[in-house]
Motif scaffolding. Structure first.
Motif, PDB file in Angstrom:
ATOM      1  N   VAL A  51       0.841  -1.202   0.000  1.00  0.00           N
ATOM      2  CA  VAL A  51       0.000   0.000   0.000  1.00  0.00           C
ATOM      3  C   VAL A  51       0.877   1.254   0.000  1.00  0.00           C
ATOM      4  O   VAL A  51       0.641   2.197  -0.772  1.00  0.00           O
ATOM      5  CB  VAL A  51      -0.964  -0.003   1.212  1.00  0.00           C
ATOM      6  CG1 VAL A  51      -1.632   1.358   1.387  1.00  0.00           C
ATOM      7  CG2 VAL A  51      -2.001  -1.103   1.052  1.00  0.00           C
ATOM      8  N   MET A  52       1.896   1.266   0.836  1.00  0.00           N
ATOM      9  CA  MET A  52       2.779   2.436   0.911  1.00  0.00           C
ATOM     10  C   MET A  52       3.548   2.631  -0.396  1.00  0.00           C
ATOM     11  O   MET A  52       3.727   3.760  -0.864  1.00  0.00           O
ATOM     12  CB  MET A  52       3.736   2.311   2.096  1.00  0.00           C
ATOM     13  CG  MET A  52       3.038   2.269   3.454  1.00  0.00           C
ATOM     14  SD  MET A  52       1.825   3.592   3.711  1.00  0.00           S
ATOM     15  CE  MET A  52       2.866   5.014   3.671  1.00  0.00           C
ATOM     16  N   ALA A  53       3.990   1.542  -1.011  1.00  0.00           N
ATOM     17  CA  ALA A  53       4.697   1.643  -2.293  1.00  0.00           C
ATOM     18  C   ALA A  53       3.777   2.212  -3.364  1.00  0.00           C
ATOM     19  O   ALA A  53       4.207   3.017  -4.195  1.00  0.00           O
ATOM     20  CB  ALA A  53       5.229   0.271  -2.717  1.00  0.00           C
ATOM     21  N   ALA A  54       2.512   1.811  -3.343  1.00  0.00           N
ATOM     22  CA  ALA A  54       1.556   2.338  -4.324  1.00  0.00           C
ATOM     23  C   ALA A  54       1.318   3.826  -4.105  1.00  0.00           C
ATOM     24  O   ALA A  54       1.244   4.597  -5.068  1.00  0.00           O
ATOM     25  CB  ALA A  54       0.237   1.563  -4.241  1.00  0.00           C
ATOM     26  N   LYS A  55       1.229   4.236  -2.853  1.00  0.00           N
ATOM     27  CA  LYS A  55       1.060   5.661  -2.560  1.00  0.00           C
ATOM     28  C   LYS A  55       2.279   6.446  -3.034  1.00  0.00           C
ATOM     29  O   LYS A  55       2.144   7.514  -3.612  1.00  0.00           O
ATOM     30  CB  LYS A  55       0.814   5.879  -1.068  1.00  0.00           C
ATOM     31  CG  LYS A  55      -0.575   5.451  -0.622  1.00  0.00           C
ATOM     32  CD  LYS A  55      -0.738   5.692   0.871  1.00  0.00           C
ATOM     33  CE  LYS A  55      -2.171   5.565   1.285  1.00  0.00           C
ATOM     34  NZ  LYS A  55      -2.961   6.748   1.005  1.00  0.00           N
ATOM     35  N   ASP A  56       3.471   5.903  -2.774  1.00  0.00           N
ATOM     36  CA  ASP A  56       4.697   6.563  -3.224  1.00  0.00           C
ATOM     37  C   ASP A  56       4.756   6.622  -4.747  1.00  0.00           C
ATOM     38  O   ASP A  56       5.158   7.639  -5.320  1.00  0.00           O
ATOM     39  CB  ASP A  56       5.940   5.837  -2.697  1.00  0.00           C
ATOM     40  CG  ASP A  56       6.121   5.992  -1.196  1.00  0.00           C
ATOM     41  OD1 ASP A  56       5.454   6.857  -0.583  1.00  0.00           O
ATOM     42  OD2 ASP A  56       6.928   5.219  -0.615  1.00  0.00           O
ATOM     43  N   ALA A  57       4.362   5.540  -5.397  1.00  0.00           N
ATOM     44  CA  ALA A  57       4.398   5.498  -6.868  1.00  0.00           C
ATOM     45  C   ALA A  57       3.436   6.504  -7.466  1.00  0.00           C
ATOM     46  O   ALA A  57       3.716   7.089  -8.517  1.00  0.00           O
ATOM     47  CB  ALA A  57       4.058   4.091  -7.362  1.00  0.00           C
ATOM     48  N   ARG A  58       2.323   6.698  -6.810  1.00  0.00           N
ATOM     49  CA  ARG A  58       1.341   7.674  -7.285  1.00  0.00           C
ATOM     50  C   ARG A  58       1.968   9.068  -7.341  1.00  0.00           C
ATOM     51  O   ARG A  58       1.729   9.828  -8.273  1.00  0.00           O
ATOM     52  CB  ARG A  58       0.127   7.664  -6.352  1.00  0.00           C
ATOM     53  CG  ARG A  58      -1.011   8.524  -6.806  1.00  0.00           C
ATOM     54  CD  ARG A  58      -2.227   8.327  -5.939  1.00  0.00           C
ATOM     55  NE  ARG A  58      -1.931   8.582  -4.532  1.00  0.00           N
ATOM     56  CZ  ARG A  58      -2.710   8.208  -3.537  1.00  0.00           C
ATOM     57  NH1 ARG A  58      -3.816   7.526  -3.769  1.00  0.00           N
ATOM     58  NH2 ARG A  58      -2.392   8.480  -2.291  1.00  0.00           N
ATOM     59  N   VAL A  59       2.807   9.370  -6.381  1.00  0.00           N
ATOM     60  CA  VAL A  59       3.457  10.683  -6.318  1.00  0.00           C
ATOM     61  C   VAL A  59       4.692  10.726  -7.207  1.00  0.00           C
ATOM     62  O   VAL A  59       4.890  11.650  -7.978  1.00  0.00           O
ATOM     63  CB  VAL A  59       3.833  11.033  -4.853  1.00  0.00           C
ATOM     64  CG1 VAL A  59       4.658  12.306  -4.789  1.00  0.00           C
ATOM     65  CG2 VAL A  59       2.579  11.146  -4.000  1.00  0.00           C
ATOM     66  N   ALA A  60       5.538   9.695  -7.107  1.00  0.00           N
ATOM     67  CA  ALA A  60       6.826   9.701  -7.805  1.00  0.00           C
ATOM     68  C   ALA A  60       6.722   9.242  -9.255  1.00  0.00           C
ATOM     69  O   ALA A  60       7.619   9.515 -10.050  1.00  0.00           O
ATOM     70  CB  ALA A  60       7.818   8.819  -7.056  1.00  0.00           C
TER      71      ALA A  60
END
Length: 112
Positions: A51-60
């Motif tokens: 979940v955290m990786a997906a949130k980061d990917a959404r931004v980055a």
């Protein structure tokens, strides 16, 4: 079933204590030796990391960590399947059974 999934499942199965898995030399054998709760805890950790990786990917805009964390989650889910003498093929069969069935209809049918 994917050849890769089948190979990974076979390795996981071979790491069970009843098949000679040694917790001193195998991460999977160590998980098995610690019991269900250790496996469940690891799945929870991996799900959170995904979940955290997906949130980061959404931004980055870089989904590579999503892929990495998803692989970790799948792997630990496969360990749990093996703990209960289930296989990835059974999961694939269940997905095939659901194919073409509306998710809304399927969920509503569970309540009956």
């Amino acid at each position: 079933m994917s050849i890769t999934l089948a190979r990974v499942a076979a390795v996981i199965e071979s790491r069970k204590p009843e098949h000679g898995g040694d917790p001193a030399t195998s991460y999977v054998a160590k998980l098995f030796s610690k019991g269900d709760d250790a496996i469940l805890k690891k799945i929870g950790e991996e799900a959170t990391e995904l979940v955290m990786a997906a949130k980061d990917a959404r931004v980055a805009g870089d989904p590579s960590k999503v892929l990495y964390e998803c692989a970790d989650l799948w792997f630990h889910s496969m360990v749990l399947l093996a703990k209960f003498d289930l296989t990835p093929q059974q999961v694939l069969d269940e997905l095939a059974r659901r194919e073409g069935v509306s998710g809304i209809e399927e969920k509503a049918a569970r309540k009956e």
